[in-house]
Design a protein around this motif. Sequence first.
Motif, PDB file in Angstrom:
ATOM      1  N   UNK A  47       0.791  -1.356  -0.040  1.00  0.00           N
ATOM      2  CA  UNK A  47       0.021   0.013  -0.064  1.00  0.00           C
ATOM      3  C   UNK A  47       0.880   1.206  -0.081  1.00  0.00           C
ATOM      4  N   UNK A 123      -8.202 -15.263  -0.125  1.00  0.00           N
ATOM      5  CA  UNK A 123      -8.635 -13.779  -0.096  1.00  0.00           C
ATOM      6  C   UNK A 123      -9.036 -13.229   1.163  1.00  0.00           C
ATOM      7  N   UNK A 127      -6.587 -10.466   3.627  1.00  0.00           N
ATOM      8  CA  UNK A 127      -6.903  -9.141   4.284  1.00  0.00           C
ATOM      9  C   UNK A 127      -6.370  -8.923   5.725  1.00  0.00           C
ATOM     10  N   UNK A 272      -7.134  -4.775  -9.664  1.00  0.00           N
ATOM     11  CA  UNK A 272      -6.477  -3.359  -9.158  1.00  0.00           C
ATOM     12  C   UNK A 272      -4.788  -3.537  -9.463  1.00  0.00           C
ATOM     13  N   UNK A 653      -4.110   7.085 -13.271  1.00  0.00           N
ATOM     14  CA  UNK A 653      -3.838   8.410 -12.585  1.00  0.00           C
ATOM     15  C   UNK A 653      -3.076   7.921 -10.896  1.00  0.00           C
ATOM     16  N   UNK A 654      -2.107   8.682 -10.796  1.00  0.00           N
ATOM     17  CA  UNK A 654      -1.398   8.317  -9.376  1.00  0.00           C
ATOM     18  C   UNK A 654      -1.661   9.688  -8.717  1.00  0.00           C
ATOM     19  N   UNK A 655      -1.784   9.130  -7.434  1.00  0.00           N
ATOM     20  CA  UNK A 655      -1.916  10.383  -6.195  1.00  0.00           C
ATOM     21  C   UNK A 655      -0.361  10.811  -6.051  1.00  0.00           C
ATOM     22  N   UNK A 660      -0.224   6.329  -4.646  1.00  0.00           N
ATOM     23  CA  UNK A 660      -1.095   5.045  -5.099  1.00  0.00           C
ATOM     24  C   UNK A 660      -1.818   5.633  -6.284  1.00  0.00           C
ATOM     25  N   UNK A 662      -5.250   5.902  -8.227  1.00  0.00           N
ATOM     26  CA  UNK A 662      -6.522   6.229  -7.776  1.00  0.00           C
ATOM     27  C   UNK A 662      -7.531   5.622  -8.662  1.00  0.00           C
ATOM     28  N   UNK A 665      -9.707   0.356 -11.359  1.00  0.00           N
ATOM     29  CA  UNK A 665     -10.536  -0.306 -11.445  1.00  0.00           C
ATOM     30  C   UNK A 665     -11.367  -0.274 -12.866  1.00  0.00           C
ATOM     31  N   UNK A 666     -12.138  -0.958 -13.365  1.00  0.00           N
ATOM     32  CA  UNK A 666     -12.715  -1.051 -14.656  1.00  0.00           C
ATOM     33  C   UNK A 666     -13.910   0.210 -14.747  1.00  0.00           C
ATOM     34  N   UNK A 667     -14.273   0.569 -13.610  1.00  0.00           N
ATOM     35  CA  UNK A 667     -15.328   1.804 -13.634  1.00  0.00           C
ATOM     36  C   UNK A 667     -14.650   3.065 -14.203  1.00  0.00           C
ATOM     37  N   UNK A 668     -13.578   3.305 -13.275  1.00  0.00           N
ATOM     38  CA  UNK A 668     -13.102   4.670 -13.352  1.00  0.00           C
ATOM     39  C   UNK A 668     -11.910   4.740 -14.248  1.00  0.00           C
ATOM     40  N   UNK A 669     -11.155   3.782 -14.550  1.00  0.00           N
ATOM     41  CA  UNK A 669     -10.103   3.766 -15.889  1.00  0.00           C
ATOM     42  C   UNK A 669     -11.255   3.625 -17.017  1.00  0.00           C
ATOM     43  N   UNK A 670     -11.211   4.604 -17.901  1.00  0.00           N
ATOM     44  CA  UNK A 670     -12.311   4.599 -18.896  1.00  0.00           C
ATOM     45  C   UNK A 670     -11.491   4.139 -20.187  1.00  0.00           C
TER      46      UNK A 670
ATOM     47  N   UNK B  40     -12.740  -5.050   0.473  1.00  0.00           N
ATOM     48  CA  UNK B  40     -12.542  -4.916   2.014  1.00  0.00           C
ATOM     49  C   UNK B  40     -12.796  -3.683   2.783  1.00  0.00           C
ATOM     50  N   UNK B 119     -12.462   7.432  -4.950  1.00  0.00           N
ATOM     51  CA  UNK B 119     -11.461   6.372  -4.801  1.00  0.00           C
ATOM     52  C   UNK B 119     -10.603   6.075  -3.451  1.00  0.00           C
ATOM     53  N   UNK B 143      -6.824  13.850  -6.288  1.00  0.00           N
ATOM     54  CA  UNK B 143      -7.285  13.741  -7.496  1.00  0.00           C
ATOM     55  C   UNK B 143      -8.801  13.797  -7.522  1.00  0.00           C
ATOM     56  N   UNK B 234     -17.281   9.423 -21.247  1.00  0.00           N
ATOM     57  CA  UNK B 234     -17.679   8.616 -22.239  1.00  0.00           C
ATOM     58  C   UNK B 234     -19.150   8.275 -22.098  1.00  0.00           C
ATOM     59  N   UNK B 237     -21.845   3.876 -19.032  1.00  0.00           N
ATOM     60  CA  UNK B 237     -21.244   3.432 -18.070  1.00  0.00           C
ATOM     61  C   UNK B 237     -20.136   4.198 -17.447  1.00  0.00           C
TER      62      UNK B 237
END
Lengths: 738, 326
Positions: A47, A123, A127, A272, A653-655, A660, A662, A665-670, B40, B119, B143, B234, B237
């Motif tokens: 992390x 998994x 954690x 991720x 994008x990295x903070x 890290x 940010x 994932x498949x929703x926010x990486x377009x 998690x 995020x 961000x 886009x 979605x």
Amino acid sequence: MSDYKHGKIIGASRSRIDGPKKLRGDAPYAADHHLPNMAHAYGVFSTVASGRITGIDLSEARAMPGVIDIFHHDHFPSLYRTPSTFKQENKVDETRLPFEDAKVHYPGQFVALVVADTFANARDASYRVRVDYEEDEAIATLAQAMERGEPTPHADSGHTRGDPDSAWSDAPHRIESTYVTPMETHNPMEMHASTAYWDKGDLVLYEASQGVVFARNVMAKVFGIPPERVDVRSPFIGSGFGSKLWIWPHAVAAAAAAREVGRPVQLVVPREEMFTTTGHRPPTHQTLRLATDANGKLQALSHDGINTTSMVNTYVEKTGSCTKSLYACPNLRVSHATLPANHGTPTSMRAPGAAPGLFALESAMDEMAEAIDMDPLEFRRANYTETDESLDLPFSSIHLMEAFDRGAEKFGWSKRTPEPGSMRDSDEIIGWGMAACNWEALKMDCDARVSLRADGTAFASCATQDIGTGTYTIVAQAVSDITGLPLDRIEVELGDSSYPSGPVSGGSWATATTLPAIAQAARNAIDALKTYATGDGGAFSGSEADTLTFADGTLSDGNGKSVDYAEVLNQLKLANADGEAHTPAATNDEYSFRSFGAHFVEIRWDPGISNLRVSRVVSAIDVGQVINQTTAANQVEGAIAMGIGMALFENTEYDSRSGRPVNNNYAEYLVPVHADQPEEVDVILLDHPDYAFNEFGARGIGEIGITGLAAAVANAVHHATGKRIRELPITLDKLMVT
Amino acid sequence: MRNFAYQRADSVDAAVAAHSGQSSSFVAGGTTLLDLVKLDVMQPERIVDVRSLPLYDVERLDDGRLKIGAMVTNTDLAHHPIVTENYRVLSEALLAGASTSLRNKATTGGNVMQRVRCPYFRDGVSACNKREPGSGCAAIGGLNRSVHAVLGTSDQCIASHPSDMCVAMAAIGATVLVSGPNGEREIDFLDFHLLPGDSPDKEHALEADELITHVVLDAPIEGNRSHYLKLRDRASYQFALASSGVVIATEGGTIRDARIALGGVGTKPWRAQRAERSLIGKSAEQASFQQAAELAFEDAKAYEHNAFKIPLGQQAIVRSLTTVTA
């Protein structure tokens, strides 16, 4: 040069022969293998972006149900690094092994691996692993890297001719612009996955891989065993776009864990971490200078690129790879340099170098054309060359002018009015832009085997892969072409390192590499059949083998006797007639081999709601002989979709504070979805065979479609809005009228 | 994902009884909960499956309101004839959200309970007052272009509310029916979602162990036209960068009634009442729309990367008003 005429199967439109298997769920992917007694591994990932592990507390995790073992840097077998050479076919991009030491070089790096009886238990326990770090300041972005360090030059990939700096200063017309492209992530649908087991010291690895031979050789080096004791299988992958070219740490971790726990182990890389530990296209910073004479002839061109690499390995994004030869220019320089950052190691992503590089070059060409008040297409025509000036060799086959002409005609380019914002359709402003595309043609060594079998079918095998592109189908087409057998009587197996050695599926070289070997193997199989047929007890016993002809599955002696080859084999109680072949990587050294093309793009910008869409694309592509119209057009269409993603959306994008990622994932990486596809996509395949390259005249088609596309979009955006966006992606906030 | 106890409830009372305190979660479609459990970020010890509860009806009440069962899927609701006819803004908002396969799973009650896409909330590590009260807000100074708000933020949290459906419900006007250990009660939809303030972990007005059973939409405004416009990078979605749900009734070119709600820009489904009031009695024209749009963002506060959401949200309002009054 070919000594036979290609039949109608080469260049035909054929559906993929592996399609039904995929539809039925009969095509097993790496994580579809559920072996007896198989355990599951789940990673614990750093992390922090930089630092050192100071403690790992496993007490809670160890007590969880089903946990078999937990590996980390103090509890992992001692392994070896691969020498990582392309020539020895054991290259990787990240040579550091997982769990080598306590150092953390990037966020998302493996720091522990839980092995348990089920995926859920592994998994859950993962954690509960507590890791303490001593955190160092991280370099999280290209901007931070440029602030903190001097780039390391990589002269071996550069090129200089003439005196570009003086020529630029002395020229009557010149521009200088800097272009920035972001980190992009491949994001294949199928996760990276490894299913590994050991059988008496032999390793079997089902791996989502674009290169089973390289993967086998790497695993052999890592475990210090002969390559014959490793078998890597990747019959189907859910694409890779380059991320699955080379072995990454997860595969080593899975194989080592399987050996240690004495059970098969499966490891799937979470989405991720597919942003961090399986490669990415690095961000680039590119400065271009162009200058012309009064007639629009390029006099100077320099292209200096910088990209970030990881702390553990150097990866050079060769952004100038096309610039050195696409246009005629007497004074030219391309250079590449890198800066370290706390990222996983970058790797090739579809059209490495060329995709970001041509965004810059073809944007700059547009800017230069504008500066001299010349139509951007005319400007490119004015600088056309049939000589690769970086090698001083003629191109083997170049039809770029035809691509310009046919693309422009289909698109209607002549109706373009040059003034930005001058073309409108109710609320929308229309922009038209174009760009050239370019990719090198490469070919590798290849072995292959083809068997004519007693049941009337043929079997072809090669340790290359079908990464979803149609390789199974075109291999069958090549066998069909030589033997005359229909596709439904040809079985093809790929993706197993125990087959005759084949190429990595990358660089657009699989077609040009594999098909000649397959064709030669098929001819050798026919020769073997003739030998059998003319031997004792054969159908043509007593005849000379070279007097027989083979056509459409039948042997004939020219005196009216014809026998089906299956009958020939059955008569002799033979299973098959085999042919093996090797074809070399070497090409004719009198030519430069490259592919060409042109994209024409229409965008629509609605300034009232800041809505940007690509509405139309026409692409004319010159890749030599097309083997299969359907799969070839599909490659270009897919590359256009990916190019739209590069132009408008993609950005890992990295903070800059935490280091890290940010949006991993498949929703926010377009990436583009169906609704983003243009209403019209026209792919024109010029289809001029390049027989100087190989007997099929094919140069490969996987990558070229993405090259230049982002520039064509950016140029269209400029035409619509008057804004020149030099930093991808072109998001609406960069264009908003406020 | 940590392992958890799973229980399927066959009545509302049984569901409420099975749900016991902080370590329990209800699950319906699971499109938010399962994601967050896998990441998690949420660690329920018990999950009570409410999917088979008899809350599947869409029913017109005598007073003209529309009572929607909490288990009605987003797909079914979007295509329900009463909704497409009387509450177009809701149908359009639902269809602008997520993807077909997600909408087939996602429920009305679950969508109301949807959690933020920030995020820094979802990574399980960064400072986040929502996930770990008192730890700070990494989104501020981080961000914050896409899924962060400009309205209703606090220095504790700036995550935007992700739902499209809720924006339409906020515009239409609605009541949330809940059932809990102390029986049933009603919560005005506009009071259901809470501003982050000093306690971003407290996201809604539900008391412990309460379950949403229905959402009741206000009776449609007579003669209304409505529309949902979602703006994003886009075309599908993606969560809204800015969206506008409007319900307008006009008489002879004059605006008689107006409802405006905003998505993607607020920390909750954002009703722009001052903007609405400015339209009443005005003629339906660009100047009125522009003024309303400016009023809607009067109190907006931009962060490092999301200042564009203010003009973008204004554009959404102007264009959606233009569309429904055309």
